[in-house]
Write an enzyme that holds these catalytic residues in place. Structure first.
Site, short mmCIF file in Angstrom:
data_model
loop_
_atom_site.label_atom_id
_atom_site.label_comp_id
_atom_site.label_asym_id
_atom_site.label_seq_id
_atom_site.Cartn_x
_atom_site.Cartn_y
_atom_site.Cartn_z
N LYS A 1 10.21 -3.44 1.62
CA LYS A 1 9.24 -3.58 0.53
C LYS A 1 9.25 -2.33 -0.34
CE LYS A 1 5.90 -6.52 2.99
NZ LYS A 1 4.56 -6.51 3.65
N CYS B 1 0.82 -1.22 0.00
CA CYS B 1 0.00 0.00 0.00
C CYS B 1 0.85 1.27 0.00
CB CYS B 1 -0.95 0.00 1.19
SG CYS B 1 -0.16 -0.30 2.79
N GLY C 1 -3.90 -0.44 7.90
CA GLY C 1 -2.88 -1.25 7.27
C GLY C 1 -2.68 -2.59 7.93
N ARG D 1 3.72 3.61 12.44
CA ARG D 1 2.29 3.43 12.67
C ARG D 1 1.78 4.58 13.53
NH1 ARG D 1 -0.38 0.08 9.64
NH2 ARG D 1 0.83 -1.74 10.31
N HIS E 1 -3.10 6.37 4.71
CA HIS E 1 -1.68 6.53 5.03
C HIS E 1 -1.17 7.87 4.51
CE1 HIS E 1 -1.77 2.51 6.33
NE2 HIS E 1 -1.10 1.90 5.37
#
Length: 337
Positions: free
Chosen positions: A213, A129, A160, A235, A242
């Protein structure tokens, strides 16, 4: 089109149903699949009820399916990929299972849509994402002058980590307001009234898997193996959508006017950048929206070839279900070209 959704009861599976309806996606037949636990549940779609079937290794369950949207975790995707694709179905997978496989394209339609036609395994991977919304914002700048380096700090919502994580954040606030100790199960620490600089597991290099990632996926999507990417993923106690603070260095300087014009014209991007009127993207207003929102555009004071900007996108929509559906739409729109 005959469509299947694997993981239909999860947060992203439910978002698939909403997005397919919103996008008026052409569906002749719809089949829903899930775990043994969710099998038998009923969901309404376009005025008709559909019962979730248990996902098994019976390939005939996917006979006649054109596209299968899968969001049931990497382990499930790996285990059932051959079953899902056995009769020719195209699997658009929302997990991390195949993202870095050289024979599986990793696709964000606004950036590398043509990659969706190179599918030797009948699998297309949906990126992480945070990567999706970042590369959508990078593309307009990269088209002006190739990007050499990207630094990004993310501010990632509870969404998420799934529907249960969103529920945990809400419950933590209620527990604290009642004077109780908050229950912590989905995150490393209490998320309410806190931020946690830790998403996914730490790697040997000190970065988390989530951060890596972004490093690997951005290079693959943008066909830029020499692009340097460094991320810090955090977070935050936001329910959904986000945010990312991004710094880029381009090969040649890019003026603010040219960057602003590029963002304004870019597919999938909405520019909200008027600080004098306190106008900039925020999760509060982006949750539930389709585009990637960009604002706070400015020159990087530490780099003469640098730009800095702020990006916000809905993690469940563009960061997951919507991007997967847009891949399917791209294929339908361009398959005869």
């Amino acid at each position: 089109m005959n469509i299947a959704i694997v993981g239909a009861s999860g947060a992203v599976g439910q978002e698939f149903l909403r997005v397919l309806a919103e996008q008026n996606f052409p569906i002749d037949e719809l089949r829903l699949f899930g775990s043994k636990r969710s099998a038998g549940r009923t969901y309404s779609f376009r005025g008709r009820d559909y019962v979730v079937r248990e996902l098994t290794h019976n390939a005939d369950d996917f006979r006649g399916i054109d596209i299968a949207f899968t969001s049931a975790g990497a382990g499930t995707s790996k285990e059932y990929a051959d079953t899902i694709t056995a009769h020719g179905a195209l699997m658009i997978d929302n997990s991390s299972a195949f993202r870095m496989n050289p024979d599986v394209p990793l696709v964000v339609p606004e950036v590398n849509g043509q990659d969706a036609f190179n599918t030797p395994r009948r699998i297309i991977a949906n990126p992480n994402c945070t990567t999706i919304q970042m590369v959508v914002a990078l593309k307009p700048i990269n088209d002006i002058s190739p990007i050499r380096r990207v630094h990004v700090a993310t501010y990632q919502a509870a969404s998420g980590a799934g529907a249960s994580a969103m529920a945990e954040l809400e419950e933590q606030y209620r527990q604290i307001n009642r004077g109780e100790d908050p229950v912590v199960e989905k995150f490393a620490y209490q998320l309410a009234y806190n931020i946690i600089p830790h998403i996914d597991v730490f790697q040997d290099n000190g970065y988390t898997k989530e951060e890596m990632k972004m490093y690997f996926e951005t290079k693959k999507i943008m066909h830029a193996p020499d692009l340097d990417v460094s991320a810090t993923c955090v977070r935050v106690p936001v329910m959904r959508a986000h945010s990312e603070a991004i710094w880029v260095e381009t090969e040649e300087p890019v003026t603010l006017d040219r960057a602003r014009s590029a963002f304004s014209e870019a597919a999938g991007v909405v520019l909200v950048d008027n600080p004098a009127e306190k106008q900039y993207p925020m999760p509060l207003f982006v949750a539930g929206k389709d585009p990637v929102y960009v604002g706070r555009l400015r020159a990087d004071l530490a780099n003469p070839r640098g730009l800095s900007f702020w990006v916000v996108g809905d993690q469940i929509k563009k960061g997951a279900a919507l991007n997967a559906v847009q891949i399917a739409q791209y294929i339908l729109e361009h398959r005869d070209h």
